[in-house]
Write a protein that holds these residues in place. Structure first.
Motif, PDB file in Angstrom:
ATOM      1  N   LYS A 142      -6.084  29.986   5.813  1.00  0.00           N
ATOM      2  CA  LYS A 142      -5.732  29.675   7.210  1.00  0.00           C
ATOM      3  C   LYS A 142      -4.778  28.470   7.252  1.00  0.00           C
ATOM      4  CE  LYS A 142      -7.618  28.329  11.640  1.00  0.00           C
ATOM      5  NZ  LYS A 142      -8.782  28.015  12.437  1.00  0.00           N
ATOM      6  N   GLN A 185      -6.004  32.106  11.856  1.00  0.00           N
ATOM      7  CA  GLN A 185      -7.350  32.656  11.990  1.00  0.00           C
ATOM      8  C   GLN A 185      -7.381  34.144  11.625  1.00  0.00           C
ATOM      9  OE1 GLN A 185      -9.982  30.561  12.659  1.00  0.00           O
ATOM     10  NE2 GLN A 185     -11.109  32.376  11.938  1.00  0.00           N
ATOM     11  N   ILE A 186      -6.332  34.860  12.019  1.00  0.00           N
ATOM     12  CA  ILE A 186      -6.266  36.293  11.687  1.00  0.00           C
ATOM     13  C   ILE A 186      -6.328  36.467  10.172  1.00  0.00           C
ATOM     14  CG2 ILE A 186      -4.748  38.329  11.670  1.00  0.00           C
ATOM     15  CD1 ILE A 186      -3.744  37.439  14.424  1.00  0.00           C
ATOM     16  N   SER A 218     -10.965  38.965   2.093  1.00  0.00           N
ATOM     17  CA  SER A 218     -12.306  38.765   1.541  1.00  0.00           C
ATOM     18  C   SER A 218     -12.196  38.447   0.060  1.00  0.00           C
ATOM     19  CB  SER A 218     -13.203  39.978   1.793  1.00  0.00           C
ATOM     20  OG  SER A 218     -12.468  41.145   1.669  1.00  0.00           O
ATOM     21  N   GLU A 256      -1.519  42.739   9.878  1.00  0.00           N
ATOM     22  CA  GLU A 256      -1.858  42.352  11.268  1.00  0.00           C
ATOM     23  C   GLU A 256      -0.918  41.264  11.768  1.00  0.00           C
ATOM     24  OE1 GLU A 256      -3.934  43.110   8.992  1.00  0.00           O
ATOM     25  OE2 GLU A 256      -4.901  44.790  10.009  1.00  0.00           O
ATOM     26  N   GLU A 272      -7.501  34.336   7.937  1.00  0.00           N
ATOM     27  CA  GLU A 272      -8.825  33.941   7.444  1.00  0.00           C
ATOM     28  C   GLU A 272      -9.828  35.081   7.644  1.00  0.00           C
ATOM     29  OE1 GLU A 272     -10.353  30.143   8.788  1.00  0.00           O
ATOM     30  OE2 GLU A 272     -12.381  30.684   8.131  1.00  0.00           O
ATOM     31  N   ASP A 273      -9.800  35.719   8.799  1.00  0.00           N
ATOM     32  CA  ASP A 273     -10.753  36.801   9.079  1.00  0.00           C
ATOM     33  C   ASP A 273     -10.481  38.042   8.246  1.00  0.00           C
ATOM     34  OD1 ASP A 273     -11.799  35.105  10.922  1.00  0.00           O
ATOM     35  OD2 ASP A 273     -10.839  36.058  12.661  1.00  0.00           O
ATOM     36  N   LYS A 274      -9.218  38.243   7.921  1.00  0.00           N
ATOM     37  CA  LYS A 274      -8.798  39.503   7.306  1.00  0.00           C
ATOM     38  C   LYS A 274      -9.093  39.562   5.805  1.00  0.00           C
ATOM     39  CE  LYS A 274      -7.476  43.235   8.386  1.00  0.00           C
ATOM     40  NZ  LYS A 274      -8.274  44.004   9.317  1.00  0.00           N
ATOM     41  N   GLU A 331     -15.405  30.894   0.434  1.00  0.00           N
ATOM     42  CA  GLU A 331     -15.223  30.148   1.688  1.00  0.00           C
ATOM     43  C   GLU A 331     -14.035  29.206   1.599  1.00  0.00           C
ATOM     44  OE1 GLU A 331     -16.299  30.771   4.599  1.00  0.00           O
ATOM     45  OE2 GLU A 331     -17.360  32.416   3.618  1.00  0.00           O
ATOM     46  N   LYS A 374      -3.922  30.635  15.847  1.00  0.00           N
ATOM     47  CA  LYS A 374      -4.452  31.999  16.016  1.00  0.00           C
ATOM     48  C   LYS A 374      -4.022  32.886  14.848  1.00  0.00           C
ATOM     49  CE  LYS A 374      -5.220  33.646  20.637  1.00  0.00           C
ATOM     50  NZ  LYS A 374      -4.487  33.912  21.862  1.00  0.00           N
ATOM     51  N   LYS A 396     -10.861  31.117   1.956  1.00  0.00           N
ATOM     52  CA  LYS A 396     -10.615  31.567   3.337  1.00  0.00           C
ATOM     53  C   LYS A 396     -10.064  30.400   4.175  1.00  0.00           C
ATOM     54  CE  LYS A 396     -13.578  34.702   5.309  1.00  0.00           C
ATOM     55  NZ  LYS A 396     -12.881  35.970   5.438  1.00  0.00           N
ATOM     56  N   ASP A 397     -10.700  29.221   4.018  1.00  0.00           N
ATOM     57  CA  ASP A 397     -10.223  28.040   4.758  1.00  0.00           C
ATOM     58  C   ASP A 397      -8.790  27.702   4.385  1.00  0.00           C
ATOM     59  OD1 ASP A 397     -12.651  27.763   5.901  1.00  0.00           O
ATOM     60  OD2 ASP A 397     -13.315  26.047   4.690  1.00  0.00           O
TER      61      ASP A 397
END
Ligand SMILES: Cc1cc2nc3c(=O)[nH]c(=O)nc-3n(C[C@H](O)[C@H](O)[C@H](O)COP(=O)(O)OP(=O)(O)OC[C@H]3O[C@@H](n4cnc5c(N)ncnc54)[C@H](O)[C@@H]3O)c2cc1C
Length: 296
Positions: free
Chosen positions: A277, A253-254, A260, A233, A256-258, A270, A250, A273-274
């Motif tokens: 980013k 963030q992509i 798992s 992405e 972090e969201d992408k 968690e 931004k 993920k942080d």
């Protein structure tokens, strides 16, 4: 009563052809050993039984780094120290050189090889994200012939690859990057020495002729999934954009969201993920300053 011990065959051929012959004859019965820094730990932990050894240490062909007009070929037995010190690797693939410099201790760097790091396929293998980011291809040889596969098709799970028991990883092929290629390497771990990565990032950005528009980008992460991954992405969002108009937050963030990632002793989901980013933002900032310097 004494138990009879069956001798464990050990081979240390000097030529690749001999090694392939041995692999085709013994297949699953034999284990390839390079530096042994992963394999011997697993063996002493009794993770599996090994019935015989194929030691690659005498095959000088596999210890070379060769550069040609369009690409560089790294032999599978090239050590982390060699990678770190090679002037060609430093010049063309600095992210790979930095990742090799970050591995374990001097002893591990002197013994551990690029081929072992790849074939071991740990999600935390430090060289894997840089290799994916530079679009490496792996040459796999067997008596059945040669196959060249892109790094992203090689890894299928934690410690799982497409390598067959009669195949040897012989070379890693990297296309020489063109000018205006910028990179960043970030490794986050818990201990200072002998760090096993909690998360790693290799970011490689190629600029177009104007040195402003992004031509291509690879954002590759380790330890956030069962295999090293590229966040495609980011590529979609960045290619064609002007670098100085990017919104780093931004883009972070992509990522972090992408992803798992899993919880484990080295970090929670968690936390990972942080951190993912944050390190994307840091890497983009680092590339930003290198990019500005290119105008000086
Ligand atoms: C104390 C310690 C610290 C470490 N720190 C790090 C670190 O910071 N970062 C990191 O990424 N790793 C680290 N490692 C792991 C390890 O050192 C590396 O993964 C190293 O690159 C493995 O290479 P090797 O030559 O020792 O592989 P080996 O242990 O010899 O082999 C590993 C696996 O690859 C297979 N194999 C090896 N070469 C080939 C080939 N050419 N073709 C086919 N199969 C092959 C073997 O059969 C085996 O399954 C550490 C290990 C230790 C013990």
């Amino acid at each position: 009563m004494h138990q009879r011990t069956v001798p464990c065959p050990y081979f240390a051929p000097q030529r690749i052809e001999e090694a392939l012959e041995i692999l085709s004859k013994y297949g699953k019965e034999i284990r390839v050993i390079a530096g042994g820094t992963d394999l011997l730990v697993q063996y002493y932990d009794r993770l599996y039984e090994i019935k015989g050894w194929l030691d690659l240490k005498n095959i000088s062909e596999l210890k070379k780094i060769r550069i040609s007009r369009n690409e560089i070929e790294i032999g599978a037995m090239v050590t982390h120290t060699q990678l770190e010190k090679s002037e060609d690797i430093k010049k063309y693939f600095p992210v790979l050189s930095l990742a090799a410099a970050d591995i374990g201790s001097p002893q591990i760097k002197n013994r551990g090889t690029i081929g072992g790091n790849i074939a071991n396929a740990s999600p935390a293998g430090d060289l894997l994200p840089p290799l994916m980011a530079y679009e490496a291809q792996f040459r796999l040889l067997s008596n059945r012939g040669e196959v060249v596969v892109p790094a992203e098709e090689f890894f299928i799970g934690p410690k799982e690859t497409i390598l067959k028991t009669d195949q040897l990883l012989t070379q890693i092929i990297l296309p020489l990057p063109h000018e205006r290629t910028y990179g960043s390497w970030i490794k986050i771990g818990k201990r200072k020495a002998l760090v096993i990565a909690t998360i790693t990032l290799a970011l490689v950005v190629k600029m177009a002729e104007d040195n402003k528009t992004i031509k291509d980008v690879r954002t590759c992460l380790g330890s956030v999934a069962p295999t090293p991954i590229e966040i495609k992405e980011i590529r979609k969002k960045m290619v064609g954009e002007k670098f100085n108009q990017l919104d780093f937050n931004k883009l972070g963030q992509i990522v972090e969201d992408k992803i798992s990632p899993i919880d484990d002793i080295r970090g929670t989901r968690e936390y990972r993920k942080d951190v993912a980013k944050e390190i994307i933002i840091n890497a983009l900032e680092e590339i930003d300053s290198a990019w500005w310097r290119s105008y000086e």
